[in-house]
Design a protein around this motif. Structure first.
Motif, PDB file in Angstrom:
ATOM      1  N   LYS A  79       0.816  -1.218   0.000  1.00 65.06           N
ATOM      2  CA  LYS A  79       0.000   0.000   0.000  1.00 65.06           C
ATOM      3  C   LYS A  79       0.849   1.267   0.000  1.00 65.06           C
ATOM      4  O   LYS A  79       0.336   2.341  -0.316  1.00 65.06           O
ATOM      5  N   ARG A  80       2.125   1.146   0.366  1.00 67.80           N
ATOM      6  CA  ARG A  80       2.998   2.316   0.322  1.00 67.80           C
ATOM      7  C   ARG A  80       3.577   2.529  -1.067  1.00 67.80           C
ATOM      8  O   ARG A  80       4.054   3.619  -1.392  1.00 67.80           O
ATOM      9  N   LEU A  98      -7.723  -5.047   0.971  1.00 68.47           N
ATOM     10  CA  LEU A  98      -7.963  -3.604   0.908  1.00 68.47           C
ATOM     11  C   LEU A  98      -8.933  -3.141   1.993  1.00 68.47           C
ATOM     12  O   LEU A  98      -8.844  -2.002   2.464  1.00 68.47           O
ATOM     13  N   ASN A  99      -9.880  -4.007   2.366  1.00 71.45           N
ATOM     14  CA  ASN A  99     -10.813  -3.723   3.462  1.00 71.45           C
ATOM     15  C   ASN A  99     -11.464  -2.341   3.310  1.00 71.45           C
ATOM     16  O   ASN A  99     -11.198  -1.420   4.097  1.00 71.45           O
ATOM     17  N   PRO A 100     -12.319  -2.168   2.299  1.00 73.34           N
ATOM     18  CA  PRO A 100     -12.915  -0.846   2.067  1.00 73.34           C
ATOM     19  C   PRO A 100     -13.770  -0.340   3.227  1.00 73.34           C
ATOM     20  O   PRO A 100     -14.033   0.861   3.319  1.00 73.34           O
ATOM     21  N   ARG A 132     -12.777  -0.195   6.191  1.00 74.50           N
ATOM     22  CA  ARG A 132     -11.849   0.594   7.006  1.00 74.50           C
ATOM     23  C   ARG A 132     -11.246   1.743   6.198  1.00 74.50           C
ATOM     24  O   ARG A 132     -11.105   2.859   6.697  1.00 74.50           O
ATOM     25  N   THR A 133     -10.852   1.452   4.962  1.00 73.11           N
ATOM     26  CA  THR A 133     -10.297   2.479   4.071  1.00 73.11           C
ATOM     27  C   THR A 133     -11.186   2.571   2.839  1.00 73.11           C
ATOM     28  O   THR A 133     -11.047   1.760   1.917  1.00 73.11           O
ATOM     29  N   PRO A 134     -12.107   3.519   2.798  1.00 73.75           N
ATOM     30  CA  PRO A 134     -13.061   3.597   1.682  1.00 73.75           C
ATOM     31  C   PRO A 134     -12.361   3.758   0.337  1.00 73.75           C
ATOM     32  O   PRO A 134     -11.338   4.432   0.221  1.00 73.75           O
ATOM     33  N   THR A 172      -0.804   3.031  -5.512  1.00 75.26           N
ATOM     34  CA  THR A 172      -1.930   3.868  -5.118  1.00 75.26           C
ATOM     35  C   THR A 172      -3.187   3.030  -4.916  1.00 75.26           C
ATOM     36  O   THR A 172      -3.350   1.956  -5.509  1.00 75.26           O
ATOM     37  N   LEU A 173      -4.094   3.547  -4.088  1.00 74.68           N
ATOM     38  CA  LEU A 173      -5.364   2.857  -3.861  1.00 74.68           C
ATOM     39  C   LEU A 173      -6.133   2.707  -5.160  1.00 74.68           C
ATOM     40  O   LEU A 173      -6.729   1.652  -5.424  1.00 74.68           O
TER      41      LEU A 173
END
Length: 275
Positions: free
Chosen positions: A203-204, A235-237, A239-241, A207-208
């Motif tokens: 993820k670093r 990705l767990n949207p 938690r991170t939309p 990009t999302l």
């Protein structure tokens, strides 16, 4: 004479299995010789095909089988060159996929290497050009969970992992012939990928929006629902939309449908060959 001395010194390095040496090493071997005479000796060996001046102060020892063409494969020496430059690296994109045995189009820029900023400027004379892609997040080192070390004919080389290669192919698709060219390579890499254990470091580096694009391609284009679901859980949207993103960033999005699961604006019709 000096020419023969330099030539014999270089030949001894090659006999020891080395594929490179530096001007500093040569100067240490001939401390009493003037710089101009050493440079002339090197010029003679470069002219005869024994060496290639790859970088300022860095020379390749060309194995016998490559001397006629002068096309020494970059995978054989890139590790030593990057160590000389003191920069982290990994072989990337189509060249990484090819090292895993996946059929690929020829890289349009040459042999592709990812490294840290600032971007080196390739000065290798002759042979296959090296194209450097510089990334700020690689300064200092590249996360080891995103690379693998593979054997070459004369040593080893650091290559982006199959998973990281998938994401970077999509991320750099515009310079690789577009998604239509990239998607078949992504499909052929998938048997080597473990999306159930993607590293947090990914993820670093990606990009999302690109992560979402890959999810869409996996599920809607390639049809690998298992790996698509693994990526979705990673990705767990909740938690991170997700962010609204175009499938092809360079194309307009007017009058296009949106994939609600991956939040991708489908502005290019992608199909696999033979599908």
């Amino acid at each position: 004479m000096l020419k023969k001395t330099v030539k014999s010194w270089i030949a001894r390095q090659a006999q020891r299995g080395r594929i490179s040496f530096t001007m500093e090493e040569l100067s240490a071997a001939f401390p009493a010789t003037s710089p101009s005479m050493k440079k002339h000796g090197l010029y003679v060996t470069c002219k005869s095909g024994l060496t290639i001046h790859a970088w300022q102060g860095f020379y390749l020892l060309v194995p016998q089988e490559y001397r006629e063409t002068g096309n020494m494969p970059p995978a054989e020496y890139i590790g030593e060159l990057m160590a000389y430059l003191r920069k982290p690296y990994c072989v990337a994109l189509y060249d990484a996929a090819a090292m895993y045995g996946v059929p690929c189009p020829k890289s349009p820029q040459g042999f592709t290497v990812m490294t840290s900023t600032p971007r080196p400027r390739c000065t290798i004379q002759g042979g296959v050009p090296v194209e450097f892609i510089a990334k700020r997040e690689m300064r200092g080192r590249i996360a080891p969970t995103l690379t693998r070390t593979l054997p070459t004919q004369r040593g080893t080389v650091v290559v982006s992992s199959p998973e990281y290669t998938v994401f970077t192919l999509v991320q750099h698709a515009v310079s690789l012939g577009g998604l239509a060219a990239v998607v078949p390579v992504v499909r052929d890499l998938l048997p080597l990928c473990n999306f159930a254990k993607l590293p947090a470091a990914l993820k670093r580096y990606v990009t999302l929006a690109c992560l979402q694009r890959v999810g869409y391609i996996l599920e809607r284009v390639i049809g690998d629902t298992e790996k698509a679901q693994q990526l979705h859980r990673y990705l767990n949207p909740a938690r991170t939309p997700f962010v609204l993103a175009k499938l092809v960033p360079q194309l307009p999005m007017a009058k296009c449908t949106t994939d609600e699961k991956w939040l991708i604006v489908v502005n290019e019709d992608l199909t696999l060959p033979g599908a």
